[in-house]
Design a protein around this motif. Structure first.
Motif, PDB file in Angstrom:
ATOM      1  N   ARG A 199       0.801  -1.373  -0.012  1.00 32.49           N
ATOM      2  CA  ARG A 199      -0.032  -0.047  -0.081  1.00 32.49           C
ATOM      3  C   ARG A 199       0.752   1.247  -0.085  1.00 32.49           C
ATOM      4  O   ARG A 199       0.258   2.419   0.038  1.00 32.49           O
ATOM      5  N   THR A 200       2.082   1.147  -0.152  1.00 33.05           N
ATOM      6  CA  THR A 200       3.001   2.359  -0.001  1.00 33.05           C
ATOM      7  C   THR A 200       2.652   3.314  -1.043  1.00 33.05           C
ATOM      8  O   THR A 200       2.390   3.238  -2.155  1.00 33.05           O
ATOM      9  N   TYR A 201       2.491   4.552  -0.699  1.00 36.16           N
ATOM     10  CA  TYR A 201       2.189   5.728  -1.558  1.00 36.16           C
ATOM     11  C   TYR A 201       2.809   7.017  -1.117  1.00 36.16           C
ATOM     12  O   TYR A 201       3.281   7.715  -2.076  1.00 36.16           O
ATOM     13  N   ASP A 202       2.796   7.276   0.151  1.00 34.39           N
ATOM     14  CA  ASP A 202       3.352   8.561   0.450  1.00 34.39           C
ATOM     15  C   ASP A 202       4.872   8.654   0.150  1.00 34.39           C
ATOM     16  O   ASP A 202       5.307   9.993  -0.512  1.00 34.39           O
ATOM     17  N   LEU A 203       5.693   7.712   0.338  1.00 33.81           N
ATOM     18  CA  LEU A 203       7.137   7.965  -0.232  1.00 33.81           C
ATOM     19  C   LEU A 203       7.126   8.296  -1.478  1.00 33.81           C
ATOM     20  O   LEU A 203       8.089   9.070  -2.089  1.00 33.81           O
ATOM     21  N   ILE A 204       6.160   7.457  -2.409  1.00 31.94           N
ATOM     22  CA  ILE A 204       6.439   7.948  -3.909  1.00 31.94           C
ATOM     23  C   ILE A 204       5.850   9.382  -4.070  1.00 31.94           C
ATOM     24  O   ILE A 204       6.673   9.924  -4.917  1.00 31.94           O
ATOM     25  N   TYR A 205       4.884   9.464  -3.308  1.00 31.03           N
ATOM     26  CA  TYR A 205       4.348  10.908  -3.789  1.00 31.03           C
ATOM     27  C   TYR A 205       5.486  12.058  -3.414  1.00 31.03           C
ATOM     28  O   TYR A 205       5.373  12.982  -4.417  1.00 31.03           O
ATOM     29  N   ILE A 206       6.064  12.080  -2.418  1.00 31.10           N
ATOM     30  CA  ILE A 206       6.915  13.060  -1.884  1.00 31.10           C
ATOM     31  C   ILE A 206       8.209  12.996  -2.589  1.00 31.10           C
ATOM     32  O   ILE A 206       8.968  13.894  -3.176  1.00 31.10           O
ATOM     33  N   LEU A 207       8.714  11.853  -3.014  1.00 29.30           N
ATOM     34  CA  LEU A 207      10.094  11.862  -3.384  1.00 29.30           C
ATOM     35  C   LEU A 207      10.282  11.585  -4.938  1.00 29.30           C
ATOM     36  O   LEU A 207      11.373  12.253  -5.500  1.00 29.30           O
ATOM     37  N   THR A 208       9.369  10.824  -5.608  1.00 30.97           N
ATOM     38  CA  THR A 208       9.723  10.839  -7.017  1.00 30.97           C
ATOM     39  C   THR A 208       8.479  10.849  -7.745  1.00 30.97           C
ATOM     40  O   THR A 208       8.471  11.172  -9.316  1.00 30.97           O
TER      41      THR A 208
END
Lengths: 291, 423
Positions: free
Chosen positions: A227-236
């Motif tokens: 379910r990872t979403y936040d890291l992708i949204y902020i970083l790349t």
């Protein structure tokens, strides 16, 4: 006897009813609504629920970008969970030997876990900033070339995996430490009498006894990673290209940038089905082992 | 008991009555991008409140969060945001979804003069003779900001002449610009170009400048997709060359903030960016290393990306809120308020503000800025513009990172545009 059991069950259901009702409202209704949208023609431009069957699912699975996202999600989830488990197990085993300041170590270890993923992503974005970030500045001071951690398509996913492991490992440490603390002493004493060394004890006693807790840790983390979403949204934002575009981000983009709530919901449902399947398989294996 | 209850009941009634009287005053709620333009307007809000009695509240967030927050309100029964700040990229989507009030009848009823707006700023927001979904708010057309001190450096001039046989001067074509940027990276001890190559809005906007500068376009006059053209290939080829040979390390993950920091720190020769970044960079307090050493020009090649924000009014709010929102829009875009905003650094959309003597006296470069605004060309505006930005950004990113060939990436970007326009 039978009346007593029935009464007990009734009382049990009575106590559980408020919680179950809340769950049904908070979790069940949105899931049901999302399912209805995924089987309809509803978009943000035409917000009417007319039934279209599995057309949205067919549309999603016909797109190469979906399969790319699925593949990246699998690679990401397997790599992060494997990393978290191995590092977490190593730390938990070391902490088992610690006597003094044990509480301090645990407090420090839980810090990353207590942080929100958005805060973690922002911190790492600053640390890894290619020109002004402390990591590249340190490399430059050592005479080494600067690295494009998040802008190199061959490196970006690996960087994301590292950041995720950094944050999530502490949860695995806590779970495994609790599991290790609950292991019985007798098998170890018997093994020592029989001349078994630390490696043999770990391999033949610790690991088998720890398996149920370990499996729980793996399942929980797999669900989290899928379910990872936040890291992708902020970083790349899924880039460079589509090298870090996880399925959750694909679904979000389809729903809110593409305005296709129906197709976004279908993609999210596919993600949900995969997570459910993994959970069921793991619990099946766990039960079979228990029996 | 009755004696104690009576005062309590009276007090409660009075407070409820008082509350309802207070609630009669309309409050405007606007979701605003957290940029200097918003801060400029926010400082003037007390004047509007004093003049009209209408309270205005700004909720400031980053650009990336705006679209989804707005959409969530606009699809619901009644929107919390009654006054809307709408990016030109949503100017196709919002009216198509029926979320915006047509402002033409409001303008006709109150005699609001739309002729003062620069025509390109009106067209950018999808305004036609038949309907006016948005009133231009401020402009963010893009141009080239470059370092004049580096161009005037005798050693660099000699080296450039020796290498290319040409004089080192402000570039007039896209190829010249990339060549100078490459030279600066190799010889000037700075990055030749501070680039915002993160996929999505940053690189789609940046690439659009390259496309228009190379003579390409997304659509022809009849609305046919013409992106995959020789000019398009030249543009994408030069964009990739700039990313790989002239830009900073990490350009493929960089955003506007990153480029601003580089330019401000004196670590870059140039940046293709929004024209109103110039006063922020040419500022002795915030950017002492480069203040007085930077200039703005139209994108080499003659055209850059046009962009801007507009004011809109949500359809799903009560009429009294719509009227109050219109009152605010006419106030904030009036000549006097626009000039006052411009003196604080506002990027005007009215022609008469760019030529205002007080504004030009404070900011002489507004003359160049007006050229940037007037020569700007628009990204395709249709219902799925925001999604197309991502589609284009993905292909540009793939090409720039070497994961796709230039023709393949361009063909995919063109077919993506065709598909979305048919949707």
């Amino acid at each position: 006897m039978s009346t007593k059991v029935t009464d007990t069950a009734r009382i049990g259901w009575g106590f559980a009813a408020p919680g179950l009702t809340m769950l049904a409202i908070v979790m069940g209704l949105p899931v049901f609504y999302a399912a209805a949208i995924s089987l309809s023609s509803m978009t943000l431009i035409r917000p009417a629920l007319s039934f279209t069957g599995l057309a949205n699912f067919a549309q999603i699975v016909s797109e190469p970008l979906f399969w790319n996202s699925l593949l990246i999600t699998l690679r990401y989830s397997v790599a992060t969970v494997a990393g978290e488990f191995l590092v977490g197990l190593a730390i938990a085993l070391m902490l088992r030997q610690v006597v003094t300041l044990r509480g301090v170590y645990f407090a420090l270890l839980t810090l990353p876990m207590a942080m929100s993923p958005v805060a973690v992503a922002l911190i790492w974005r600053m640390l890894l900033q290619p020109n002004l970030g402390i990591v590249n500045q340190t490399l430059a001071a050592m005479g080494l070339p600067m690295v494009d951690w998040l802008g190199d398509s061959g490196l970006a996913l690996k960087t994301m995996i590292f950041i995720d492991i950094w944050q999530q490992t502490s949860f695995v440490v806590l779970l495994l430490s609790a599991g290790l603390a609950s292991l019985p002493r007798e098998p170890y004493e018997a093994a020592s009498v029989d001349g078994a060394g630390p490696v043999q004890q770990f391999w033949y006693i610790t690991l088998p006894l720890l398996r149920p807790v370990a499996m729980i840790a793996v399942v929980i983390q797999l669900i989290n990673e899928f379910r990872t979403y936040d890291l992708i949204y902020i970083l790349t934002k899924g880039g460079p290209g589509v090298s870090t575009e996880l399925l959750s981000f694909f679904a979000y983009k389809r729903a809110f940038q593409g305005l296709a709530l129906n197709e976004g919901s279908a993609a999210a449902f596919i993600l949900l089905l995969i997570v459910l399947l993994i959970t069921v398989v793991f619990f099946f294996l766990l039960e079979r082992r228990k029996n | 008991m009755k004696k104690t209850l009576l005062p309590f009941a009276l007090g409660l009634t009075a407070s409820l009555w008082g509350g309802s009287v207070l609630a009669d005053g309309v409050t405007l709620h606007a979701l605003m991008e957290d940029v200097p333009e918003t801060a400029i307007i926010e400082k003037m809000l007390p004047d509007f409140e004093k003049e009209t009695g209408i309270k205005v509240e700004f909720e400031k967030v980053g650009y990336g969060d705006m679209h989804d927050k707005l959409v969530a309100q606009l699809v619901g029964g009644q929107s919390y945001y009654n006054l809307l700040e709408v990016d030109f990229l949503w100017a196709g989507e919002f009216p198509a979804a029926g979320w915006l009030e047509d402002l033409k009848p409001y303008a006709e009823k109150t005699g609001f003069d739309t002729a003062a707006f620069i025509p390109s700023t009106m067209e950018l927001l999808g305004n036609t003779d038949a309907a006016m979904p948005l009133v231009p708010m401020y402009n963010y057309s893009m141009g080239l900001i470059y370092r004049t001190d580096l161009l005037e450096d005798p050693a660099l001039q000699a080296a450039y002449k020796a290498q290319t046989g040409k004089d080192l001067a402000a570039p007039t074509t896209l190829a010249d610009y990339v060549a100078i940027a490459k030279f600066m990276k190799a010889e000037g001890k700075v990055n030749g170009a501070a680039m915002q190559g993160q996929k999505g809005d940053p690189n789609a906007m940046e690439f659009s400048n390259y496309l228009f500068a190379a003579g390409g376009d997304y659509l022809d006059a009849d609305g046919n997709v013409v992106l995959a053209s020789p000019a398009g290939e030249t543009a994408l080829g030069l964009y990739k060359e700039a990313i790989t040979t002239a830009a900073q390390t990490g350009a493929l993950s960089a955003t506007l903030d990153d480029t601003m920091r580089l330019m401000c720190a004196g670590d870059a020769f140039s940046m293709v960016t929004y024209w109103w970044m110039l006063p922020q960079i040419d500022n002795a307090e915030s950017c002492p290393d480069v203040a007085g050493k930077v200039a703005l020009s139209v994108m080499p090649g003659g055209h850059g990306e046009s962009g801007g924000w507009g004011w809109g009014i949500a359809k799903n709010v009560p009429q009294e809120e719509k009227d109050a929102a219109w009152q605010f829009i006419t106030w904030v875009q009036s000549k006097d308020v626009a000039v006052a905003r411009a003196l604080e650094g506002h990027a005007p959309v009215r022609a008469d503000v760019y030529t205002d003597p007080a504004v030009l006296a404070k900011y002489p470069f507004y003359k160049d800025a007006m050229s940037v605004v007037e020569s700007g060309k628009s990204f395709p505006i249709f219902t799925y513009s925001a999604q197309y930005e991502d589609t284009l950004g993905t292909q540009v990113s793939l090409a720039a990172s070497g994961d796709a060939t230039i023709p393949d990436a361009l063909a995919a970007a063109a077919s993506g545009l065709t598909d979305l326009m048919k949707k």
